[in-house]
Design an enzyme around this catalytic site. Structure first.
Site, mmCIF file in Angstrom:
data_model
loop_
_atom_site.group_PDB
_atom_site.id
_atom_site.type_symbol
_atom_site.label_atom_id
_atom_site.label_comp_id
_atom_site.label_asym_id
_atom_site.label_seq_id
_atom_site.Cartn_x
_atom_site.Cartn_y
_atom_site.Cartn_z
ATOM 1 N N LYS A 17 0.707 -1.275 0.029
ATOM 2 C CA LYS A 17 -0.008 -0.014 -0.006
ATOM 3 C C LYS A 17 0.879 1.269 0.186
ATOM 4 O O LYS A 17 0.477 2.356 -0.288
ATOM 5 C CB LYS A 17 -0.908 0.085 1.253
ATOM 6 C CG LYS A 17 -2.043 -1.045 1.119
ATOM 7 C CD LYS A 17 -2.855 -0.826 0.140
ATOM 8 C CE LYS A 17 -3.974 -2.196 -0.062
ATOM 9 N NZ LYS A 17 -4.866 -1.963 -1.523
HETATM 10 N N1 PMP Z 1 -3.306 -8.279 1.195
HETATM 11 C C1 PMP Z 1 -3.515 -7.273 2.206
HETATM 12 C C2 PMP Z 1 -2.938 -7.597 3.479
HETATM 13 C C3 PMP Z 1 -4.029 -6.011 2.105
HETATM 14 O O1 PMP Z 1 -4.288 -5.022 2.873
HETATM 15 C C4 PMP Z 1 -4.505 -5.870 0.920
HETATM 16 C C5 PMP Z 1 -5.358 -4.529 0.304
HETATM 17 N N2 PMP Z 1 -6.778 -4.569 0.766
HETATM 18 C C6 PMP Z 1 -4.678 -6.913 -0.253
HETATM 19 C C7 PMP Z 1 -3.709 -8.044 0.061
HETATM 20 C C8 PMP Z 1 -5.124 -6.877 -1.464
HETATM 21 O O2 PMP Z 1 -4.561 -5.760 -2.428
HETATM 22 P P1 PMP Z 1 -5.435 -4.991 -3.344
HETATM 23 O O3 PMP Z 1 -6.326 -3.919 -2.554
HETATM 24 O O4 PMP Z 1 -4.523 -4.095 -4.425
HETATM 25 O O5 PMP Z 1 -6.155 -5.830 -4.216
#
Ligand code: PMP
Length: 344
Positions: free
Chosen positions: A48
């Site tokens: 993130k």
């Molecule tokens: N794993 C974790 C720990 C996350 O916080 C997130 C984000 N919500 C994701 C995977 C998935 O990533 P994305 O939001 O880019 O699909």
């Protein structure tokens, strides 16, 4: 050693360029080469960081943000941490509207990182003025010059990964990647990375990982929102009860669903076999590999890249707590056969 002779201006210079690490043991019984893109090497310990930095810098370029302005988001998770980190360095106020379900640890962590945290009741509907969605919306409207990150519905979330994660993986594999396997929450990671990689080689297979209890896989297959798919589950950051516009369903070939229990055991197995202390969704992504491997979906020459989105330290009171595992009943079914299955 990486960065040996370098001095960085601040932590933000270390966002992105995470390592791709070969998995030597955990998938060794399957054909193919398996590599993890280990996002915990970002300074905020998750993928993130990429979207927080990118979205904020895009707003700066457009002249929307000037120092002292406010950045708003509705998350207590990794995105909140990353926005708080970027805000400190760049001199913005960071406001996070979070659900009262968020753990005290997470709220403390965000406040430590300088964020102003509004704790909103978890039991109200999304259109209730007290909900964290509405609180964030109101604050955004009230504060001129504020930016609402809105990661589930922000195209820039996809663009951030299109510009960074995709090219990094292409270069690291010297264009030899055959499969990308990634969890989908907002969908930004998988969509942006897939878009870049498929532009280089349309034959690359992109496989999303979804949770039982989430609507994403069914929506991908039918383009219909099926409420019956939705029920509570434990993995955070994976799947959703709505359809995010930050997911480009056309760039994903298929979804695999994984259970809370098997993903938890797999996260623990990654630590034990590869020495990598990663988060719950990394276990989920690896569990998907196991399911695909058992279906004999990989061949010897395949190069499979799996995204490990964050670090294990954020899950000490969950997946890495025996007490929590017991409370979920995740140790109940452990017998010799299942122990062997998960240990590889
Ligand atoms: N794993 C974790 C720990 C996350 O916080 C997130 C984000 N919500 C994701 C995977 C998935 O990533 P994305 O939001 O880019 O699909």
């Amino acid at each position: 050693m990486k960065h040996r002779n370098q001095v960085f201006d601040n932590v933000l210079d270390l966002v992105g360029n995470t390592p791709l690490i070969r998995l030597n043991k955990i998938a060794s019984k399957f054909k193919g080469n398996f590599f993890a893109k280990v996002e915990s090497f970002n300074p905020g310990q998750s993928s993130k960081d990429r979207i927080a930095l990118y979205i904020i810098e895009q707003a700066e370029k457009k002249g929307i943000l000037t120092p002292g302005d406010t950045i708003i988001e509705t998350t207590s998770g990794n995105t909140g941490f990353s926005i708080a980190m970027v805000s400190i360095i760049k001199g913005y106020e960071c406001i996070l509207a979070v659900s009262s379900k968020s753990s005290a640890d997470k709220i403390d962590m965000l406040r430590t990182m300088g964020a102003k945290v509004y704790v909103c009741p978890a039991h109200v509907s999304a259109d209730d003025p007290r909900s964290y969605y509405q609180v964030a919306k109101r604050l955004h409207e009230e504060r001129k010059g504020s930016v609402y990150i809105n990661q589930y519905f922000n195209q820039l979330n996809i663009d951030a990964h299109y510009k960074s994660t995709g090219p990094e993986i292409w270069e690291q594999t010297e264009g030899k990647i055959t499969h990308l396997v990634a969890c989908s929450g907002t969908g930004g990671t998988i969509s942006g990375t897939a878009k870049y990689l498929k532009e280089q080689n349309p034959n690359i297979k992109v496989i999303g990982v979804d949770a039982f209890g989430s609507v994403i896989k069914k929506y991908h297959e039918t383009r219909e929102f099926d409420e019956k798919e939705i029920y509570p589950y434990r993995i955070e950051g994976l799947g959703k009860n709505l359809i995010p516009t930050a997911t480009d369903f056309d760039s994903i070939d298929e979804f695999v669903k994984v259970t809370d229990e098997e993903s938890a055991h797999m996260a623990r197995a990654i630590a034990k076999t590869e020495g990598m202390f990663v988060g719950y969704t990394s276990g989920a992504a690896m569990q998907a590999i196991k399911q695909l491997g058992e279906e004999k979906r990989f061949k010897k020459t395949d190069n499979v890249v799996i995204i490990f989105p964050d670090h294990g330290s954020r899950y000490m009171s969950k997946v890495y707590s025996d007490k929590w595992m017991n409370e979920q009943g995740f140790f109940d079914s452990i017998n010799e056969e299942t122990t062997q299955k998960i240990q590889y």
